[in-house]
Design a protein around this motif. Sequence first.
Motif, mmCIF file in Angstrom:
data_model
loop_
_atom_site.group_PDB
_atom_site.id
_atom_site.type_symbol
_atom_site.label_atom_id
_atom_site.label_comp_id
_atom_site.label_asym_id
_atom_site.label_seq_id
_atom_site.Cartn_x
_atom_site.Cartn_y
_atom_site.Cartn_z
ATOM 1 N N TRP A 1 0.816 -1.246 0.031
ATOM 2 C CA TRP A 1 -0.067 -0.039 0.145
ATOM 3 C C TRP A 1 0.762 1.405 -0.108
ATOM 4 O O TRP A 1 0.283 2.266 -0.658
ATOM 5 N N ILE A 2 2.075 1.119 0.675
ATOM 6 C CA ILE A 2 2.879 2.486 0.577
ATOM 7 C C ILE A 2 3.500 2.594 -0.676
ATOM 8 O O ILE A 2 3.823 3.538 -1.209
ATOM 9 N N ARG A 3 3.853 1.368 -1.433
ATOM 10 C CA ARG A 3 4.684 1.406 -2.774
ATOM 11 C C ARG A 3 3.575 2.020 -3.673
ATOM 12 O O ARG A 3 3.764 2.707 -4.569
ATOM 13 N N PHE A 4 2.280 1.597 -3.384
ATOM 14 C CA PHE A 4 1.116 2.371 -4.398
ATOM 15 C C PHE A 4 1.161 3.736 -4.125
ATOM 16 O O PHE A 4 1.131 4.616 -4.986
ATOM 17 N N LEU A 5 1.360 4.051 -3.025
ATOM 18 C CA LEU A 5 1.423 5.681 -2.725
ATOM 19 C C LEU A 5 2.342 6.558 -3.259
ATOM 20 O O LEU A 5 2.519 7.628 -3.922
ATOM 21 N N VAL A 6 3.747 5.721 -3.509
ATOM 22 C CA VAL A 6 4.832 6.237 -3.882
ATOM 23 C C VAL A 6 4.695 6.303 -5.253
ATOM 24 O O VAL A 6 4.988 7.075 -6.158
ATOM 25 N N ASP A 7 4.215 5.271 -5.830
ATOM 26 C CA ASP A 7 4.115 5.105 -7.557
ATOM 27 C C ASP A 7 3.220 6.169 -7.879
ATOM 28 O O ASP A 7 3.252 6.629 -9.229
ATOM 29 N N LYS A 8 2.039 6.451 -7.129
ATOM 30 C CA LYS A 8 1.244 7.404 -7.911
ATOM 31 C C LYS A 8 1.637 8.885 -7.458
ATOM 32 O O LYS A 8 0.888 9.909 -7.767
ATOM 33 N N GLY A 9 2.982 9.029 -6.879
ATOM 34 C CA GLY A 9 3.146 10.396 -6.561
ATOM 35 C C GLY A 9 2.779 11.110 -5.264
ATOM 36 O O GLY A 9 2.978 12.324 -5.419
ATOM 37 N N PHE A 10 2.143 10.280 -4.239
ATOM 38 C CA PHE A 10 1.809 11.087 -3.096
ATOM 39 C C PHE A 10 3.010 10.869 -2.026
ATOM 40 O O PHE A 10 2.749 11.761 -1.300
ATOM 41 N N LEU A 11 3.873 10.287 -2.095
ATOM 42 C CA LEU A 11 4.811 10.362 -1.245
ATOM 43 C C LEU A 11 6.138 10.652 -2.074
ATOM 44 O O LEU A 11 6.303 10.013 -3.455
ATOM 45 N N PHE A 12 7.221 11.189 -1.445
ATOM 46 C CA PHE A 12 8.450 11.499 -1.967
ATOM 47 C C PHE A 12 8.220 12.448 -3.199
ATOM 48 O O PHE A 12 8.772 12.276 -4.268
#
Length: 128
Positions: free
Chosen positions: A117-128
């Motif tokens: 679920w964190i990888r999903f947020l990273v890949d969609k540009g919400f994190l980092f």
Amino acid sequence: MRKVNFEKIKPGDLVEVPRTQFAPNRRGWNGWLFSNAVVISKGLGAKTGRPCITVTMQTPGRERNNYNEVKRTFFAEHVFYTNSLETAKRFMQEDGVTNKEEFEKFAAREDVTGCDWIRFLVDKGFLF
């Protein structure tokens, strides 16, 4: 859980949608698993005329710490605001992860699971 405001929701927003019912005898949403999703579009249902929201949602992948994506349409009353972004930021801060490269190294470790679920947020540009 707070339902999204159909008038204010826009494409690109992060929301939470029901994925799997694991306990059908429970009442309400107490028996469902939820997934993060990104809003693609919104509109009215052709048959019912009710507000609908189309999302790209994250589902568990076959590989460890990875995910699959599915495009689904939900009635607006079944789409909720999520606080997973704040939770993910807190988890990453506790583990000392500050950028995408560090996250990839962290997720590749043998003792780390449940980062899909964190990888999903990273890949969609919400994190980092």
